[in-house]
Write an enzyme that holds these catalytic residues in place. Structure first.
Site, PDB file in Angstrom:
ATOM      1  N   ASP A  21       0.628  -1.015  -0.043  1.00  0.00           N
ATOM      2  CA  ASP A  21       0.087  -0.099   0.057  1.00  0.00           C
ATOM      3  C   ASP A  21       0.826   1.451  -0.001  1.00  0.00           C
ATOM      4  OD1 ASP A  21      -2.133   1.134   0.533  1.00  0.00           O
ATOM      5  OD2 ASP A  21      -3.065   0.432   1.637  1.00  0.00           O
ATOM      6  N   ASP A  71     -10.419   2.311  -3.022  1.00  0.00           N
ATOM      7  CA  ASP A  71     -11.049   1.404  -2.342  1.00  0.00           C
ATOM      8  C   ASP A  71     -12.483   1.531  -3.302  1.00  0.00           C
ATOM      9  OD1 ASP A  71      -8.996   1.915  -1.063  1.00  0.00           O
ATOM     10  OD2 ASP A  71      -9.898   1.419   0.390  1.00  0.00           O
TER      11      ASP A  71
END
Ligand code: GLA
Length: 572
Positions: free
Chosen positions: A231, A289
């Site tokens: 990430d 997301d």
């Protein structure tokens, strides 16, 4: 000798002025393929001109000027290169392409699996891994190809080991360490994925890997990890820094000698499809997301926003360099955690909307990461959707082409995806908030031989429609997607016969008779006029009785058909 001459020729063909400037075509200049597998590169010059020629192509590849693509098959492993030339404003622009053909690619087809984030979040533990691994094996998901069980954020202890700096798992959640969780997944024939971040903290605030890439990669390898999702929260924004940080981890993973799939997650903010492969990664997130809703709000990514994000990116995807559209929300039904905020209206989608999400991800060749609660029973509808083998075959197609949007008319988008065996997949998505009808015309579709007949397979309903060389109408519910697989028909193939009939009585029984045993059909199928299957019967007899409500139907006897089936490789 031939190689030396080719290298000299290529040297002179390579652009003097093009070093460092934008490519001539919208797409990558670093591509991958496998020996003996069809390869394709669709060339889209950003200048709007057409490609004049492609020079230096290895034997086995050809330039198809009409379709503007390089296509073919190379049998030998190795590095190849060629030059693309485009005439623009009185100048000849050139670009070179490097193509690696290898049996050892990190990700020959988009990976499929389950990620813990959307519904489990901080509750991740050895017990969750055990339950999920068992459910993946027992539900048929593993058999369908979902093989990676990925533990997302919040698996960490409060800090890494103070002496060795090695990463440590939370003792409460993983009492016997991460090795045990990995072993549980492996024992079920699954691969194990883990999560970290290219900064000092992860998105949820645990320790990150920046500065400890070597320690972390080494420990992951010792634990037996097979995938790292990396990430980018709390890291500097510029692309160069991102490239450098991702490359550091890519090199650390490589140095361990263990094969680990490297999955970048910087949410498409620095166009990773332009540079991701330089870090050693083989897929990258393209959006923020995904949320469990058709439309997201204030930065939430519903299916609508996923489409916006993915639709221009089709030239950049390919084998071993996949655009990832993030977690699928199928099966969550509004009962997720972070996936339930930032949606318009209440979280959750209709089954048509979930099916559209599944269909698009497969047409786009995105990695398929389920994220619903595998600790609870799965509905038969959901499992059928997630494991539809004909849909998964599109996602896993070894030519690796992301579907391109061919047109958008009256709120309908037509997607086209060329496939490895020469078939072509089509998707028609209804973006309208009401039902809509559209027409698919074969003479509009590139990659087909216009004038030939094609078998038309309804992939969502797994049924073969009447073969055609013309057009057919499609009726779609709001937000529904129809998916078809077109296969060229052999000259001598027998077509089915078609009967159109009106049933006037309410719920009458329809009797269909065929004269002469030699004409007896193998299958009889009743669809509505749009090809949606209402009833299907097999039999060698001549009589079929079908209970039908009042409406118009198309009844078709299938004498011979070509089925497209896919069964994933069972490795354990
Ligand atoms: C980011 C990622 C998500 C998830 C969370 C975990 O938001 O994009 O997929 O991994 O972090 O904190």
């Amino acid at each position: 000798m031939y190689k030396v001459i080719a290298a000299v020729v290529l040297f002179f063909l390579l652009p003097m002025g093009a070093k460092g400037q934008k490519h001539v075509f919208d797409g990558p200049s670093r591509l991958y393929g496998q020996p003996g597998v069809q390869f394709m590169q669709r060339l889209v010059p950003w200048t709007g001109d057409s490609v004049v020629e492609v020079v230096g192509l290895p034997k086995g590849l050809r330039f198809d000027k009409e379709r503007s693509c390089v296509a073919g098959c190379l049998q030998k492993e190795g590095d190849y290169s060629y030059v693309v030339r485009v005439a623009h404003g009185g100048r000849m622009l050139r670009d070179s392409v490097r193509l690696t053909i290898s049996r050892q690619l990190q990700q020959p087809a988009p990976f499929m699996g389950w990620l813990s984030w959307n519904v489990v979040e901080s509750e991740i533990s050895t017990e969750v891994v055990r339950t999920v691994a068992e459910a993946m094996a027992a539900s048929g998901l593993k058999r369908a190809g979902y093989r990676y069980l990925v533990v997302d954020d919040l698996w960490h202890a409060d800090s890494r080991d103070t002496l060795t700096h090695s990463p440590l798992a939370d003792k409460q959640k993983f009492p016997n360490g991460m090795e045990e969780a990995v072993a549980i997944a492996h024992a079920k024939g699954l691969r194990f994925g883990i999560y970290s971040d290219a900064a000092d903290r992860t998105c949820a605030g645990r320790y990150g890997s920046y500065g400890y890439e070597k320690e972390d990669a080494t420990q992951y390898a010792q634990w037996g990890v097979d995938l790292l999702k990396y990430d980018y929260c709390h890291a500097p924004t510029e692309r160069d820094t991102a490239l450098e940080r991702y490359r550091r981890m890519g090199e650390a993973l490589e140095a361990t000698g263990r094969k680990m799939l490297y999955y970048m997650c910087e949410w498409g903010q620095r166009q990773p499809w332009l540079w991701g492969e330089q870090t050693g990664a083989s897929c990258w997130r393209t959006t923020y997301d995904t949320r469990d809703g058709w439309t997201g709000k204030w930065g939430g990514v519903g299916v609508v926003q996923s489409i916006e994000g993915m639709r221009p990116l089709w030239p950049y995807s390919g084998v071993n360099r996949w655009n990832d559209a993030d977690m699928l929300c199928i099966g969550i039904h509004g009962r997720g955690k972070s996936s339930s905020d930032l949606v318009e209206g209440r979280p959750g989608m209709t089954q048509d909307e979930y099916a559209t999400q599944m269909a698009l991800w497969c047409l786009w060749s995105s990695p398929l990461t389920l994220s619903f609660d595998l600790r609870k029973p799965i509905s038969p509808d959901d499992i059928a959707l997630m494991t539809n083998p004909e849909l998964l075959a599109l996602d896993q197609d070894l030519m690796g082409q992301q579907a391109q949007p061919l047109w958008e008319r009256n709120g309908l988008i037509l997607w086209v995806k060329p496939l490895e065996n020469g078939d072509v997949a089509l998707g028609l998505t209804n973006m309208n908030d009401t039902a809509a009808r559209g027409t698919i015309k074969l003479d509009e579709i590139p990659y087909l031989d216009h004038g030939k007949h094609y078998h038309v397979r309804d992939v969502m309903h797994r049924f073969s429609q009447t073969p055609t060389r013309g057009e057919w109408r499609v009726a779609l519910n709001r937000h529904q997607t129809a998916v078809y697989r077109l296969a060229e028909m052999a000259e001598d193939e027998v077509t089915g016969e078609e009967y159109r009939m009106q049933v006037r009585e309410q719920r009458c029984r329809l009797k269909v008779e065929f004269k002469g045993a030699e004409n007896a059909p193998k299958r009889i199928v009743v669809t509505d006029p749009y090809g949606r299957v209402l009833s299907e019967q097999r039999g060698s007899g001549q009589r079929f009785r079908l209970p039908l409500p009042k409406e118009e139907y198309v009844v078709r006897a299938v004498a011979q058909g070509r089925a497209c089936c896919w069964s994933p490789e069972e490795k354990d």
